[in-house]
Write an enzyme that holds these catalytic residues in place. Structure first.
Site, short mmCIF file in Angstrom:
data_model
loop_
_atom_site.label_atom_id
_atom_site.label_comp_id
_atom_site.label_asym_id
_atom_site.label_seq_id
_atom_site.Cartn_x
_atom_site.Cartn_y
_atom_site.Cartn_z
N HIS A 213 26.38 49.28 74.69
CA HIS A 213 25.74 48.10 75.30
C HIS A 213 26.79 47.45 76.20
CE1 HIS A 213 23.06 44.82 75.84
NE2 HIS A 213 23.02 44.29 74.61
N HIS A 252 20.53 54.74 81.33
CA HIS A 252 19.88 53.51 80.88
C HIS A 252 18.62 53.84 80.11
CE1 HIS A 252 18.40 49.42 80.85
NE2 HIS A 252 19.64 49.08 81.10
N ASP A 303 27.21 48.17 84.45
CA ASP A 303 28.57 48.12 83.93
C ASP A 303 29.58 48.92 84.74
OD1 ASP A 303 28.06 46.46 81.73
OD2 ASP A 303 27.13 48.13 80.68
C1 LIG Z 1 22.56 53.71 77.81
C2 LIG Z 1 22.28 54.88 76.87
C3 LIG Z 1 22.69 54.47 75.44
C4 LIG Z 1 20.80 55.19 76.92
O1 LIG Z 1 20.61 56.20 76.05
P1 LIG Z 1 19.23 56.89 75.66
O2 LIG Z 1 18.10 56.30 76.38
O3 LIG Z 1 19.17 56.87 74.18
O4 LIG Z 1 19.44 58.33 76.22
P2 LIG Z 1 20.08 59.52 75.44
O5 LIG Z 1 21.34 59.07 74.75
O6 LIG Z 1 19.02 60.13 74.56
O7 LIG Z 1 20.46 60.50 76.61
C5 LIG Z 1 19.65 61.53 77.10
C6 LIG Z 1 20.54 62.68 77.56
O8 LIG Z 1 21.40 62.21 78.60
C7 LIG Z 1 22.76 62.30 78.18
N1 LIG Z 1 23.43 61.09 78.59
C8 LIG Z 1 22.91 59.85 78.61
N2 LIG Z 1 23.82 58.99 79.03
C9 LIG Z 1 24.92 59.70 79.29
C10 LIG Z 1 26.20 59.36 79.75
N3 LIG Z 1 26.51 58.09 80.03
N4 LIG Z 1 27.12 60.33 79.92
C11 LIG Z 1 26.82 61.61 79.64
N5 LIG Z 1 25.61 62.01 79.20
C12 LIG Z 1 24.69 61.04 79.03
C13 LIG Z 1 22.71 62.39 76.67
O9 LIG Z 1 23.85 63.01 76.15
C14 LIG Z 1 21.48 63.18 76.46
O10 LIG Z 1 21.74 64.53 76.75
P3 LIG Z 1 21.03 65.70 75.92
O11 LIG Z 1 19.56 65.54 76.21
O12 LIG Z 1 21.63 66.93 76.47
O13 LIG Z 1 21.37 65.44 74.48
C15 LIG Z 1 23.07 56.14 77.29
O14 LIG Z 1 22.73 56.47 78.62
C16 LIG Z 1 24.57 55.95 77.17
O15 LIG Z 1 25.12 56.16 76.08
N6 LIG Z 1 25.26 55.53 78.27
C17 LIG Z 1 26.67 55.23 78.20
C18 LIG Z 1 26.91 53.83 77.67
C19 LIG Z 1 26.52 52.77 78.66
O16 LIG Z 1 26.80 52.85 79.83
N7 LIG Z 1 25.88 51.72 78.15
C20 LIG Z 1 25.47 50.58 78.94
C21 LIG Z 1 23.99 50.56 79.05
S1 LIG Z 1 23.47 49.32 80.17
#
Ligand SMILES: CC(C)(COP(=O)(O)OP(=O)(O)OC[C@H]1O[C@@H](n2cnc3c(N)ncnc32)[C@H](O)[C@@H]1OP(=O)(O)O)[C@@H](O)C(=O)NCCC(=O)NCCS
Length: 366
Positions: A213, A252, A303
């Site tokens: 987050h 996201h 971010d």
């Molecule tokens: C924001 C976030 C938690 C959303 O997650 P989500 O909707 O649950 O999406 P998922 O984690 O299921 O991701 C889907 C796929 O994309 C990949 N992915 C998503 N965000 C990624 C990232 N920042 N870097 C690398 N791979 C990423 C996941 O590994 C997953 O791959 P897979 O299908 O091969 O397993 C996720 O994108 C993330 O962890 N981002 C990094 C942290 C961040 O920037 N947070 C601030 C949010 S505003």
């Protein structure tokens, strides 16, 4: 359903994120708000559901200014927190302590507390930070008209450039509100038990602290600091992706094609890096953005470019996520108000997946 993805958990009239809305606060596009407003107008908008006129804004700004100073007992608490503490923990403790000495009551109601926190957050953070790192006890007040300028003035102990104040102002606007994100939902859940305002904010700060987050902006800075040229940036990200590592500041839950806030903060990052003599920092960031799109179709969220923007304002990296708090308190407060207006306990249920109907074994036989 994992992580409640795609689940609609309630209604709100505070903001709309995604789809045709892109991102709107109370019906206004964030592009208009970021271009034309100061953060205090947005705070007023979120708390009152209407933009202030000049008189209302002037009065509101004065109210916030008069709430900047910290009471002595709170300063004493801050002075005891070591410099090894996480600044988000300091904010959480500060809010919690304030909740003990400025109790929520009929006269010190939710609106008063919001204004108090908005006014006091910059000092809460910077008073501790400066004391922990230099031993100095700074004044918690300044002549600065806005929260953006006040924060930078306390931090640097001198006036910042208009450009930096404007960039900070825009950043605060972009971070102010974002529908049912994890910290806001935490605040609403706590509020739904009829708990107090401070508890809801402490819980929200705890949720925001995590790198999935709010903590992502600090992790993004750590990432872009590892390299100083685009070739190394490309190799680094490709290597990380091949090892299935997360690249912080990308992706996201709600947006699928782009984070609408990115286009605004990216411009500011470019401007500050270029005018501040660090174009390579922006180039490295943009290279990472391009590779993430080519390889994974993932886009930067707010971010990612916030990291270089803050860095160019000489904000220490551990203070990045606390800036998010200084802004998001407005969104949290608006959601606490809304939850209270039409409260229903938030208590979902779960599908049980554990063992069933086990034979009980008495303690002496186990
Ligand atoms: C924001 C976030 C938690 C959303 O997650 P989500 O909707 O649950 O999406 P998922 O984690 O299921 O991701 C889907 C796929 O994309 C990949 N992915 C998503 N965000 C990624 C990232 N920042 N870097 C690398 N791979 C990423 C996941 O590994 C997953 O791959 P897979 O299908 O091969 O397993 C996720 O994108 C993330 O962890 N981002 C990094 C942290 C961040 O920037 N947070 C601030 C949010 S505003």
């Amino acid at each position: 359903m994992s992580g409640l993805a795609g689940i609609v958990a309630g209604e709100t009239s505070i903001s709309a994120a995604g789809g045709a809305h892109n991102l709107e606060y109370c019906g206004y596009s964030i592009y208009d708000l970021a271009e034309h407003c100061i953060f205090e107008e947005i705070a007023y908008l979120l708390l009152h559901k209407s933009l202030p006129n000049k008189t209302q804004l002037g009065e509101f700004c004065e109210e916030l200014k008069s709430r900047r100073d910290l009471p002595v007992p709170l300063r004493e608490v801050l002075e005891r927190i070591p410099k090894t503490a996480h600044p988000m923990d300091v904010l959480r403790t500060g809010v919690s302590f304030l909740g003990n000495i400025e109790l929520e009551s009929e006269t010190h109601d939710q609106y008063e507390i919001t204004k108090r926190l908005l006014g006091a957050f910059p000092a809460l953070l910077v008073y501790w930070w400066t004391h922990a790192h230099t031993g100095k006890k700074i004044s918690c007040e300044s002549d600065s008209e806005t929260i953006a300028e006040h924060f930078l003035t306390l931090l640097h102990q001198q006036k910042s450039s208009d450009l930096h104040v404007k960039a900070m102002n825009v950043s605060l606007i972009l971070y102010a509100e974002h529908e049912f994100n994890a910290s806001t939902f935490t605040a609403r859940t706590i509020t739904s038990t009829l708990s107090d305002f401070y508890s809801a904010v402490c819980g929200a700060i705890g949720a925001l602290r995590g790198p999935l987050h709010g903590g992502a902006n600090e992790a993004a800075m750590e990432l872009i600091s590892r390299v100083d040229n685009v070739d190394d940036a490309r190799d680094m990200v490709k290597g990380m992706l091949s090892r299935k590592e997360l690249i912080m500041g990308f992706g996201h839950r709600v947006y699928t094609e782009a984070d609408p806030r990115n286009r605004v903060i990216k411009e500011w990052s470019k401007r500050l890096c270029t005018e501040g003599g660090k174009p390579a920092l922006y180039d490295v960031s943009e290279t990472i953005e391009n590779i993430m799109w080519e390889e994974k179709k993932l886009f930067p969220n707010l971010d990612f470019y916030s990291a270089s923007t803050y860095h160019m304002m000489e904000v220490p990296t551990p203070l990045f996520t606390p800036i998010f708090v200084m802004s998001r308190i407005t969104g949290w407060a608006a959601h606490i108000f809304e939850q209270r207006e039409n409260n229903k306990l938030i208590r979902p249920s779960a599908i049980y997946t554990g063992p069933e109907k086990l034979d009980f074994i008495r303690l002496e036989d186990r």
